[in-house]
Design a protein around this motif. Structure first.
Motif, PDB file in Angstrom:
ATOM      1  N   THR A 322       0.851  -1.192   0.000  1.00  0.00           N
ATOM      2  CA  THR A 322       0.000   0.000   0.000  1.00  0.00           C
ATOM      3  C   THR A 322       0.882   1.237   0.000  1.00  0.00           C
ATOM      4  OG1 THR A 322      -1.653  -1.201   1.296  1.00  0.00           O
ATOM      5  CG2 THR A 322      -1.888   1.191   1.165  1.00  0.00           C
ATOM      6  N   THR A 324       0.653   5.351   0.226  1.00  0.00           N
ATOM      7  CA  THR A 324      -0.264   6.419   0.620  1.00  0.00           C
ATOM      8  C   THR A 324       0.492   7.732   0.753  1.00  0.00           C
ATOM      9  OG1 THR A 324      -1.463   4.765   1.924  1.00  0.00           O
ATOM     10  CG2 THR A 324      -2.050   7.062   2.282  1.00  0.00           C
ATOM     11  N   GLY A 374      -6.523   7.763   1.501  1.00  0.00           N
ATOM     12  CA  GLY A 374      -5.769   7.364   2.672  1.00  0.00           C
ATOM     13  C   GLY A 374      -6.250   8.046   3.939  1.00  0.00           C
ATOM     14  N   GLU A 380      -4.439   6.630  -2.021  1.00  0.00           N
ATOM     15  CA  GLU A 380      -3.950   5.359  -1.491  1.00  0.00           C
ATOM     16  C   GLU A 380      -4.080   4.291  -2.580  1.00  0.00           C
ATOM     17  OE1 GLU A 380      -4.790   3.640   2.626  1.00  0.00           O
ATOM     18  OE2 GLU A 380      -6.069   2.382   1.339  1.00  0.00           O
ATOM     19  N   ARG A 382      -3.268   0.340  -3.478  1.00  0.00           N
ATOM     20  CA  ARG A 382      -2.973  -0.934  -2.832  1.00  0.00           C
ATOM     21  C   ARG A 382      -3.033  -2.034  -3.889  1.00  0.00           C
ATOM     22  NH1 ARG A 382      -3.685  -3.894   2.132  1.00  0.00           N
ATOM     23  NH2 ARG A 382      -4.590  -5.966   1.791  1.00  0.00           N
TER      24      ARG A 382
END
Length: 394
Positions: A322, A324, A374, A380, A382
């Protein structure tokens, strides 16, 4: 089956065979879309498929060349009232011309041409007023070389093809624009050095050569992106799986960014251990990580956080990464377009192809990638990759 159309009696065949019975409303001939040539062993009747439910235009003419079916999609595409089309000659209901202005029915002559022909492949044709449609036809015969018992014509709009053509044109324009700047720089500096080499100091020469080298690398990256897009679109993107230490790969990319001037304290790396063994293509994983981190640095603000942790899906284990940032984030209305071609999150340059390639690489590994907001409000990203050795090593 009922379609609510009218029809006229069929005329005698060209070879003197007795006239066929009048077509009933909605009586589709064998071989028409959604109708099998013969009932199946357990079937006592044809499937109840209403031609008006078909997504494409359907026009059917009988043995005499008169329209017995003209569905709603055909009416929409041709702007023709089905009541006027039914019972009329096929060439009157569909006055088609090719792109050179020639009458298509005269060229193809379905009823009087070679009896061995089975139909016409899809092609672009024009209706009155210049409206363009994609047309294909099938010739239905009661015996292999007999006269036509019916003519089935399929019509489709050209919007999808036009969108594809516009996408290709936009790709060409983007590539031309992105190539022109670095190539102009390379040409200018090399021409200047060749013409006036003795006039420059060593430091000036080094600066110009470093600029040429950077622009050449930019061209190389763009060509690599184009090759990746071609492979993704054609389903030919190869994944050469090897053991990959994803934590080490993340650390390597962070070090490269700090070496290029980013503050080390801008990055926060969190590794959730123990991580399962990951088999992936190391070069392509580097490409994914590099793109996501560069996007976070270029378009985001504040701390860039990279989380690497085990991920468990319903059927298998995986590794999730992830990325962010703390910038303004991506507007909700744009999140559905983030992974499409030419999407740009800001006006800070770029081709808009990177995230499209990232998604293609992740999916080629059997993984998934998502975008959201995020904790700090920034973007964000992922992605999750399945883990485990390839089948040939099991």
């Amino acid at each position: 089956m009922t379609v609510g159309t009218n029809s006229s009696p069929r005329a005698a065949g060209a070879d003197g065979t007795p006239p066929l019975p009048a077509a009933q409303p909605g009586d589709l001939p064998p071989g028409a879309p959604g109708v099998p040539a013969q009932p199946g062993p357990a079937a006592g009747a044809r499937p109840a498929v209403d031609p008006d439910d078909l997504p494409d235009g359907l026009v059917i003419a009988d043995a005499a060349g008169r329209v017995v079916c003209f569905n709603r999609a055909a009416a929409r595409l041709t702007a023709t009232d089905p009541a006027r089309a039914l019972g009329s000659r096929i060439e009157q209901a569909l006055p088609l011309e090719d792109l050179d202005g020639r009458h298509w029915w005269t060229l193809t002559d379905p009823y009087g041409g070679l009896a061995t022909r089975r139909g016409q492949p899809e092609r672009n044709l024009l209706l009155p007023g210049g409206r363009e449609v994609l047309v294909s036809a099938r010739y239905v015969r009661t015996r292999p070389t007999g006269p036509l018992s019916s003519l089935v014509v399929s019509l489709r709009g050209t919007e999808a093809r036009r969108r594809t053509e516009r996408s290709h044109a936009e790709l060409i324009a983007t590539v031309a624009h992105e190539l022109r700047s670095p190539l102009t720089s390379v040409k200018g500096f090399t021409a200047t050095l060749l013409a006036k080499w003795e006039r420059f100091t060593d430091d000036q020469k080094r600066l110009m050569l470093e600029t040429v080298d950077a622009d050449a690398n930019r061209v190389t990256r763009l060509i690599a992106e184009l090759l990746d897009i071609s492979r993704i679109d054609s389903g030919r993107l190869e994944v050469r799986r090897q053991p990959v230490d994803i934590a080490t790969a993340v650390g390597r990319h962070v070090q490269a960014l700090t070496a290029n001037g980013q503050a080390p304290e801008r990055f926060l790396v969190r590794i959730g251990r123990p991580l399962p063994d990951l088999w992936a293509d190391p070069d392509k994983i580097d490409q994914v990580l590099g793109n996501l981190l560069e996007n976070a640095v270029r378009h985001g603000e504040g701390t860039v956080t990279i989380d690497v942790a085990p991920a468990h899906t319903k059927n298998e284990k995986g590794t999730a990464v992830t990325v962010t940032d703390e910038g303004p984030g991506i507007p909700e209305e744009s999140m559905g377009r983030v992974f499409t071609r030419f999407w740009r999150g800001s006006k800070r340059g770029g081709t808009g192809l990177g995230l499209y390639i990232v998604k293609g690489i992740v999916e080629a590994h059997g993984g998934t990638i998502t975008v959201g907001r995020g904790p700090g409000g920034g973007a964000e990203f992922r992605f999750t990759l399945p883990v485990g050795a390839p089948a040939y090593l099991s």
